[in-house]
Design an enzyme around this catalytic site. Structure first.
Site, short mmCIF file in Angstrom:
data_model
loop_
_atom_site.label_atom_id
_atom_site.label_comp_id
_atom_site.label_asym_id
_atom_site.label_seq_id
_atom_site.Cartn_x
_atom_site.Cartn_y
_atom_site.Cartn_z
CE1 TYR A 124 -3.82 2.23 0.15
CE2 TYR A 124 -2.43 3.49 1.65
CZ TYR A 124 -3.54 3.40 0.83
OH TYR A 124 -4.36 4.49 0.67
CG ASN A 209 -5.59 7.45 6.07
OD1 ASN A 209 -5.88 6.28 6.32
ND2 ASN A 209 -6.16 8.15 5.11
CB SER A 233 7.40 8.95 11.59
OG SER A 233 8.75 8.71 11.29
CD GLN A 255 10.55 11.55 12.33
OE1 GLN A 255 11.50 10.98 11.82
NE2 GLN A 255 9.30 11.28 11.99
CG HIS A 258 7.49 12.55 8.50
ND1 HIS A 258 7.30 12.25 7.18
CD2 HIS A 258 8.74 12.12 8.79
CE1 HIS A 258 8.39 11.67 6.68
NE2 HIS A 258 9.28 11.58 7.63
CD GLU A 321 9.97 5.31 12.42
OE1 GLU A 321 9.55 6.36 12.95
OE2 GLU A 321 9.61 4.93 11.28
CG HIS A 322 14.09 7.24 12.06
ND1 HIS A 322 12.76 7.58 12.12
CD2 HIS A 322 14.26 6.61 10.87
CE1 HIS A 322 12.15 7.18 11.01
NE2 HIS A 322 13.02 6.59 10.24
CG ASP A 355 13.87 9.06 6.14
OD1 ASP A 355 13.74 8.07 6.88
OD2 ASP A 355 13.75 10.24 6.54
CG HIS A 414 2.98 -37.44 19.90
ND1 HIS A 414 1.62 -37.32 20.01
CD2 HIS A 414 3.42 -36.25 19.38
CE1 HIS A 414 1.25 -36.10 19.59
NE2 HIS A 414 2.33 -35.45 19.20
#
Lengths: 428, 428
Positions: A124, A209, A233, A255, A258, A321-322, A355, A414
C-alpha cells in the site's frame, strides 16, 4: 520543546510517553467499508473511490499506456536518483538472503531450513500531494528479491483518476506491474478478500493514514499478516559537545515535518547543546514550507540533558524508530544500544539518507516496538520452512529419546509412531 | 474420515476448511482478569490461582529447593532424553545465528545489520496432566541462544501448588531460573503489565488453552509482541503406494490425540492407500489411552485422493503446520512445497521426531498461517537493528540523490538535513 535537566529515572516513562492511538473508534468507521468490499467487490471499490477520492474509476488496474506516460513525466534527474537508491537498497537487501541451512544434529538426523517467498503480497502506497515513491522502493525491492510470486500495489488516484507518475515509474523500475488505483481502507479490504480485479494477498505492507492502519489491523482478524503495528514516525537524536547544532536542528525538523503527531526527542550532554539546537531550530523553521506541521510537532517534543551512561539507558528505554548519534565516536554509543529501529552514525549521516537511499529500509518499528520488532527486511517477505530427514541409523539413536519423552508427556500415539518404525527396522 | 476422490479444485477450500475460532466471546471473559491483574498485581494473581487452579499460592517464584527436589523426581532415563533433545535443538538453533551484515552500498556509504536479543521474554508452558517440558526446550533454548537478558517462565501449579518436576528440570537445564507458578490468562496479564513478583516482558511465547490464546491477543493491544497467532494443531500426510499404512496411521493418530479440534488431512495417491490406512487406524486406535479424543478428531478429518501434481497444489493451498511426505523420494515433492510449517521427509521421519528431539522447533504456524509466518526460531527472539555511516566522500555522492528525492516528495526539511551537511563539506 520541553526541556528536562537530569530528570529522575522514575520520571522517564512519563517524559517519553507517546500519544496513545485509539483505533477502536476508527475501526467502527472502517468496518462497514471492509464488509461492503467483501460482499460487493469492485462495485464497492468504485463507490468508495467516488466518495473518498472524488473520482469515478472504471478500470482500477494501471494500464501499460499509463506506465509509459508516467515514464515521460518524471524528469531525468529524479529517475537517476531513484535508480541509484534502488541499486543501494537492492545491494543491502540482497545481502540479507540466507542460504539453505543444513545441520546434522545427530548421525542420521538431518535438519534443514529454507527461506521461501510469501506467495502473494500487497503493497500500500499512500497518495496525496507528496507521492511516496521511496516507499515503493522499500517494499517492492525486497518483495522481488524474496521471490514473492504475486506483488500487487494499491495507491489512491488523484482527482484526475491518476497515480503520481513517480510512483508508477518506480513500481515499474522494480518490476511491479500489477498496480491498482484504489486507496484507503477499501484498498486494504481488496487485499484481504480479493475482488474481481484485485487479487487477495497473504500479507499487507505499507504506511497509511488512520483508516488504512485500522483496516490493516482488521485484516489480521481475517487471517492475513501485516508488516508491523503502526504508529507516528519518530526520531531520537543524541548530541554531545561535538555535535553541529544546525545539523541536529535539521534532523529534528525533518522528522517534525512529517506531521503534528511526529515524535522528536533530543538527548543532549549539556544545556548548552540544547540551547544551541533550539536557536538553530528557530532560524531553520522560518524557511520551511511545512513549518506549521513542524512547529506543532516540536511543541510536543522533549529535550533531555543527561550524562552519557544515563543517556544510553534512556535511549534504550525509549526504543526510537530512528536514532541519530551526533557524536565523534558513534560506535561507542551504538554498541550499547539494544532498542532502536535504525541507527544513524556520526555527524554526516542524516535520517533522510536512510529514508531514501543509503540502502537500509525506512519501514521501521515505531511506538517503542523497536524493543521487539525489526524493521522491514528481506525476512518480512519470506517464511522459513524447516525440514527433517531421518535414516535408519538416525532413528535407532533418536527413536528411543522420542519414545521416552512422548511417554512422559502421556502422548502414547506420538510414541507409537516411533515404536512401529523402530520395530520395522529390527524386523529387517 | 471423509474421503474425497479427485475432488474438483473449486471444492478444495471447502474440503480444507478449518474450524473457525471465535475468540471474541472468550475475550470478553478474559478482559476482567487482565484488568484486575493490571490494577492489583500479585493479589489478583493469588485470587485467580485460588479460583481457577484451586490452590493457594503464597510465593509464586519457584524456589531453589523446589528445583532441587524436581531434579530428584525426574528419572535418569528421561533426563538423558531431555538432554539429548536439548543438544539437538541447540545445534539447529545455534546454526541460525546471523553474523553482523556489513555492506558498502556506495563508496563511503556503509550499511550494517545486527541481531540483538529481545531484552525480556515471557514463556508460557501449559500445565495439566501432560507436562509439556518439550515446549520448555523449544522456547527456552533459542531465548538463551539469542541473548535475551530476562527469560521468565510461567506455568500453572497443580492442586499441591507445584509445577511438574520435568518442567522444572528442563527449565533449569536450559538456564531458566525465573519460574513462576501462575497459569492461564492471569499469567499472560502478569507478563503484560508486570506485578510485584513477575517482571513485565516485551514478547510472550507459548501455547495454551483458549483463555491463554485470547489473553495473548489482548496483550498485543497493550504493545507487546506474541510469537504467532494460535490455532488447533494439524498434520497433513502425503502418502503414495510406497507408504507403510501403519506408519501413516500412527502419524495421523499422533496428531489426533492432541484433542478433538486437531486437524488431520491425508492426501493419498489412490483409494487403496486410503483404505489400508483406515484399516490401520481402526486397529491402532483401540490401544490408545486418548482414543476418545483421537476418534473425535478423526471424524472431522478428510482423506483426499489425487494425482501427484494436484496433490502438491492442494498441500500448498492447505499450508499445513506439519507435513509428512511418506514417499520414497520425498525431496521431489518437498522442493515443490511452498506453504508448510515443518516438513517430515520419507518413511522414517515421524512428526513426533520434530515434536521432541530432531532439532527443529515444534512451535509452528497453524490455521494456514504457514503461508506467511515462520515457526519459532532464533529469529523470534531477536530484532535486527540496521545502521548506516556515511563519510564525507559518501555524502558527496549520496547527498544529491537524497536531495532530489526529498524535494520530489515535498519534504524540504529532509532535503535541508543533507544540504546543510554538504555545504559544510564544501566550506572546509
Amino acid at each position: 520543546m520541553r526541556v528536562f535537566v537530569n530528570p529522575d529515572k522514575a520520571t522517564w516513562p512519563d517524559l517519553l510517553k507517546r500519544p496513545t492511538m485509539d483505533l477502536e473508534e476508527i475501526e467502527q468507521r472502517v468496518r462497514p467499508v471492509i464488509e461492503k468490499v467483501k460482499l460487493e467487490g469492485d462495485a464497492a471499490l468504485k463507490q468508495f473511490t467516488q466518495e473518498f477520492d472524488g473520482v469515478a474509476i472504471d478500470e482500477f488496474q494501471v494500464s501499460e499506456a499509463e506506465f509509459t506516460e508516467a515514464e515521460t513525466l518524471v524528469e531525468a534527474d529524479l529517475k537517476t536518483a531513484i535508480l541509484t537508491a534502488k541499486s543501494n537498497i537492492e545491494a543491502f537487501h540482497k545481502a540479507q538472503k540466507q542460504e539453505e541451512l543444513v545441520v546434522e544434529t545427530m548421525p542420521g538426523v538431518k535438519c534443514y531450513r529454507r527461506s521461501v517467498g510469501i506467495e502473494k503480497v500487497g503493497l500500500y502506497i499512500p497518495g496525496g500531494t507528496a507521492p511516496l515513491f521511496s516507499t515503493v522502493l522499500m517494499l517492492a525491492v525486497p518483495a522481488k528479491l524474496a521471490g514473492c510470486q504475486e506483488v500487487v500495489l494499491c495507491s489512491p488516484p488523484n482527482k484526475e483518476g491518476k497515480i503520481h507518475p513517480a510512483i508508477l515509474y518506480t513500481a515499474k523500475a522494480v518490476g511491479v506491474t500489477k498496480v491498482f488505483k484504489v486507496g484507503g481502507a477499501q484498498a486494504v479490504a481488496a487485499f484481504t478478500f480479493g475482488t474481481e480485479s484485485i487479487p487477495q494477498v497473504n500479507k499487507i505492507f505499507g504506511p497509511g493514514n488512520q483508516y488504512v492502519t485500522a483496516a490493516k489491523q482488521l485484516a489480521t482478524r481475517f487471517g492475513l499478516a501485516i508488516d508491523m503495528p503502526a504508529g507516528p514516525s519518530e526520531v531520537a537524536v543524541y548530541a554531545n559537545a561535538s555535535a553541529n547544532p544546525s545539523f541536529v536542528a535539521a534532523d529534528l525538523l525533518s522528522q517534525a515535518e512529517h506531521g503534528v503527531d511526529s515524535q522528536v526527542v533530543l538527548v543532549a550532554s549539556s544545556e548548552e547543546v540544547v540551547k544551541n539546537v533550539q536557536a538553530e531550530i528557530e532560524s531553520q523553521l522560518k524557511a520551511l514550507p511545512r513549518a506549521e506541521f513542524a512547529a506543532k510537532a516540536l511543541a510536543n517534543s522533549v529535550a533531555v540533558v543527561l550524562g552519557e551512561i544515563e543517556a544510553i539507558a534512556l535511549l534504550n528505554e525509549y526504543g526510537a524508530e530512528h536514532l541519530i548519534l551526533s557524536v565523534d565516536e558513534p560506535w561507542n554509543i551504538a554498541n550499547q544500544i539494544i532498542n532502536a529501529g535504525s541507527v544513524f552514525l556520526g555527524h554526516l549521516t542524516p535520517e533522510s539518507a536512510g529514508d531514501y537511499a543509503s540502502g537500509t529500509n525506512h519501514t521501521l518499528p515505531t511506538n517503542g516496538y523497536a524493543k521487539m520488532y525489526s524493521g522491514v527486511s528481506l525476512d518480512s517477505f519470506v517464511k522459513k520452512i524447516t525440514y527433517q530427514e531421518i535414516t535408519p541409523e538416525g532413528l535407532k539413536v533418536l527413536g528411543p529419546v522420542v519414545e521416552k519423552m512422548a511417554a512422559a508427556e502421556q502422548l502414547e500415539a506420538h510414541k507409537n509412531a516411533v515404536t512401529l518404525r523402530l520395530k520395522s527396522l529390527n524386523n529387517v
